[in-house]
Design a protein around this motif. Structure first.
Motif, short mmCIF file in Angstrom:
data_model
loop_
_atom_site.label_atom_id
_atom_site.label_comp_id
_atom_site.label_asym_id
_atom_site.label_seq_id
_atom_site.Cartn_x
_atom_site.Cartn_y
_atom_site.Cartn_z
N CYS A 292 0.80 -1.10 0.10
CA CYS A 292 0.03 0.04 -0.01
C CYS A 292 0.93 1.28 0.08
O CYS A 292 2.13 1.25 0.22
N VAL A 293 0.14 2.51 -0.28
CA VAL A 293 0.90 3.75 -0.27
C VAL A 293 0.34 4.61 0.84
O VAL A 293 -0.77 4.84 0.80
N ILE A 294 1.13 4.94 1.89
CA ILE A 294 0.74 5.93 2.79
C ILE A 294 1.57 6.99 3.09
O ILE A 294 2.91 6.77 3.23
N VAL A 295 1.13 8.12 2.68
CA VAL A 295 1.85 9.39 2.60
C VAL A 295 1.25 10.53 3.51
O VAL A 295 0.19 10.90 3.65
N PHE A 296 2.26 11.12 4.29
CA PHE A 296 1.87 12.18 5.15
C PHE A 296 2.68 13.51 4.61
O PHE A 296 3.87 13.38 4.32
N GLU A 297 1.86 14.45 4.23
CA GLU A 297 2.38 15.59 3.33
C GLU A 297 1.72 16.80 4.25
O GLU A 297 0.41 16.98 3.93
N ASN A 298 2.32 17.60 4.89
CA ASN A 298 1.77 18.83 5.49
C ASN A 298 1.22 19.72 4.68
O ASN A 298 2.02 20.10 3.71
N GLY A 299 0.19 20.91 4.98
CA GLY A 299 -0.15 21.96 4.34
C GLY A 299 -1.08 21.73 3.21
O GLY A 299 -1.36 22.45 2.66
N LEU A 300 -1.66 20.64 3.11
CA LEU A 300 -2.60 20.27 2.01
C LEU A 300 -3.94 20.53 2.40
O LEU A 300 -4.14 19.95 3.59
N SER A 301 -5.00 20.99 1.55
CA SER A 301 -6.31 21.26 1.97
C SER A 301 -6.95 19.84 1.69
O SER A 301 -6.52 19.04 1.00
N PRO A 302 -8.43 19.66 2.23
CA PRO A 302 -9.07 18.45 1.81
C PRO A 302 -9.16 18.10 0.45
O PRO A 302 -8.89 17.08 -0.04
N ILE A 319 -3.48 -0.66 -6.10
CA ILE A 319 -2.63 -0.46 -4.76
C ILE A 319 -3.48 0.41 -3.75
O ILE A 319 -3.70 1.49 -4.53
N PRO A 320 -3.90 0.20 -2.73
CA PRO A 320 -4.51 1.05 -1.77
C PRO A 320 -3.78 2.25 -1.56
O PRO A 320 -2.54 2.06 -1.30
N CYS A 321 -4.24 3.43 -1.63
CA CYS A 321 -3.55 4.77 -1.24
C CYS A 321 -4.22 5.53 0.09
O CYS A 321 -5.21 5.57 0.22
N ALA A 322 -3.31 6.01 0.68
CA ALA A 322 -3.70 6.97 1.78
C ALA A 322 -2.99 8.17 2.13
O ALA A 322 -1.78 7.93 2.03
N VAL A 323 -3.31 9.33 2.12
CA VAL A 323 -2.68 10.31 2.19
C VAL A 323 -3.13 11.39 3.28
O VAL A 323 -4.33 11.31 3.47
N LEU A 324 -2.21 11.97 3.93
CA LEU A 324 -2.67 12.62 5.22
C LEU A 324 -2.10 13.98 5.50
O LEU A 324 -0.89 14.12 4.99
N SER A 325 -2.71 14.78 6.14
CA SER A 325 -2.14 16.03 6.33
C SER A 325 -2.46 16.56 7.76
O SER A 325 -3.66 16.67 7.98
N GLU A 326 -1.47 16.88 8.60
CA GLU A 326 -1.66 17.18 9.96
C GLU A 326 -2.37 18.85 9.95
O GLU A 326 -1.65 19.55 9.37
N VAL A 327 -3.33 18.98 10.74
CA VAL A 327 -3.77 20.26 10.83
C VAL A 327 -3.88 20.67 12.25
O VAL A 327 -4.46 21.76 12.49
#
Length: 389
Positions: A292-302, A319-327
């Motif tokens: 799977c792909v799990i990416v943390f990238e700050n500063g992104l809007s929904p 491949i399952p993908c997850a992208v996250l951004s800390e708010v």
């Protein structure tokens, strides 16, 4: 005997005896032998003021008696001097009288009734029983101001039951007992319990602020007299501020705003394109994973998270993908993307584990998790393993 506010609506100060004073839920309830304080009724707000320095917070007629709600007691049998808030009273008198002329003209021209009347501190709202076009309202506004300029003397009468039968007047309900009819000759005659100016010229000016369809009829918001001047001063002040911010003359601000909006739209499109290129660059540096792909990238809007997930799906097909951004502290916006009927179910389970919320469809879910990064990454990885089984 009629109360003083009827005998002389211009009385600002008076002396009366305290008949009773009892403590109630809204303060002390005071009844006087006479009063200039108008009690709330007929769409008109209560008068405010003081009795021998004691604040009067509200006035209401109950079972024929006028109750003054005060914040301190007054001695029964004592003589007190009452002073009403004249600015508030005269403001209400101007606007209430103007409403009579306005509603009277609407009734004359269209036969529509005034089915709702409310006086806020800043404006007046009137509901009519039929639809009136903007063009017709503009004409009526002009006629109301012509009636004001004509400085017509009002008539206030208490006709006998026999006289009342032969009179033509507006009324929202069937009336019984003593009826008070307020007339503006040539424009309106209406049963009313409110206070009014003596002559229409005292109203000053009438201006419709807003009008629109409402429950099969028309709702109109307007101002008159001092309220109209206050509204004009406020609008002029706001226009001046916007004019300064845009470096444009007052009569040019709409064109200036349109330019700012168009420029902003163009800048937004350019920024979106640059963000897309950047996200594609980030995705291009990622190696193809096995699970799977799990990416943390700050500063992104929904919206940008969703766009990034789409780019990842195109790069890593199947491949399952997850992208996250800390708010915030331990708060992450997320987007999960994978073409599977199980995705929604797994998303609900993740929300339970990670104190999250959100959802979606068509292979994409999004929302917010409230947990630390390590816990989130581990939970998503385990969920994606179950998803791939």
């Amino acid at each position: 005997m009629q109360e003083l506010f009827y005998r002389d609506p211009y009385a600002r100060e008076f002396t009366a005896e305290v008949v009773s004073c009892t403590e109630g839920k809204k303060g002390f309830e005071v009844i006087l032998t006479d009063t200039a304080f108008y009690p709330e009724g007929g769409g008109q707000p209560t008068d405010l003021g003081e009795l021998d320095g004691v604040k009067v917070n509200f006035v209401k007629r109950i079972n024929g008696s006028i109750i003054h709600y005060t914040d301190q007691p007054l001695a029964v049998g004592s003589l007190v001097t009452g002073r009403i808030d004249w600015g508030r009273r005269f403001d209400n008198m101007q606007n209430h009288t103007c409403e009579h002329i306005f509603s009277g003209l609407v009734h004359q021209k269209f036969g529509f009734d005034n089915v709702g009347f409310h006086m806020d501190p800043d404006d007046i709202t009137v509901d009519f029983s039929g639809e009136i076009s903007k063009e017709e309202l503009n004409k009526i506004e002009q006629e109301v101001n012509e009636a004001i300029a004509a400085d017509i003397e009002l008539s206030v009468v208490f006709p006998s039951p026999q006289e009342l039968v032969s009179m033509s007047y507006r009324s929202k309900k069937e009336l019984s007992g003593l009826v008070r009819v307020v007339s503006v000759p040539g424009f309106d005659s209406c049963a009313c319990c409110g206070t009014h100016v003596r002559r229409t010229g005292e109203i000053g000016v009438f201006k419709i602020l807003e009008a629109g369809k409402h429950r099969g009829g028309t709702r109109v918001r307007f101002v008159a007299g001092k309220r109209a001047l206050r509204d004009y001063a406020w609008r002029l002040n706001e226009i001046s501020k916007v004019s300064a911010l845009l470096s444009a003359k007052p009569h040019e601000i709409s064109a200036a705003v349109e330019k700012v909006l168009n420029d902003g739209k163009a800048q937004g499109q350019l920024l979106a394109e640059r963000t897309k290129l950047w996200l594609e660059s980030v995705a291009g540096r990622l190696e193809k994973p096995e699970d799977c792909v799990i990416v943390f990238e700050n500063g992104l809007s929904p919206f940008e998270l969703k766009k990034f997930a789409s780019i990842l799906q195109e790069r890593f097909v199947g491949i399952p993908c997850a992208v996250l951004s800390e708010v915030g502290e331990k708060v992450f916006n997320y987007v999960l993307a994978y073409e599977s009927e199980k995705l929604s179910e797994i998303s609900r389970e993740l929300n339970k584990k990670l104190n999250g919320r959100g959802g979606g469809r068509d292979g994409v879910v999004q929302g917010t998790y409230r947990a630390d990064r390590g816990t989130i990454e581990s939970a998503i990885r385990d969920a994606f393993k179950d998803l791939m089984k």
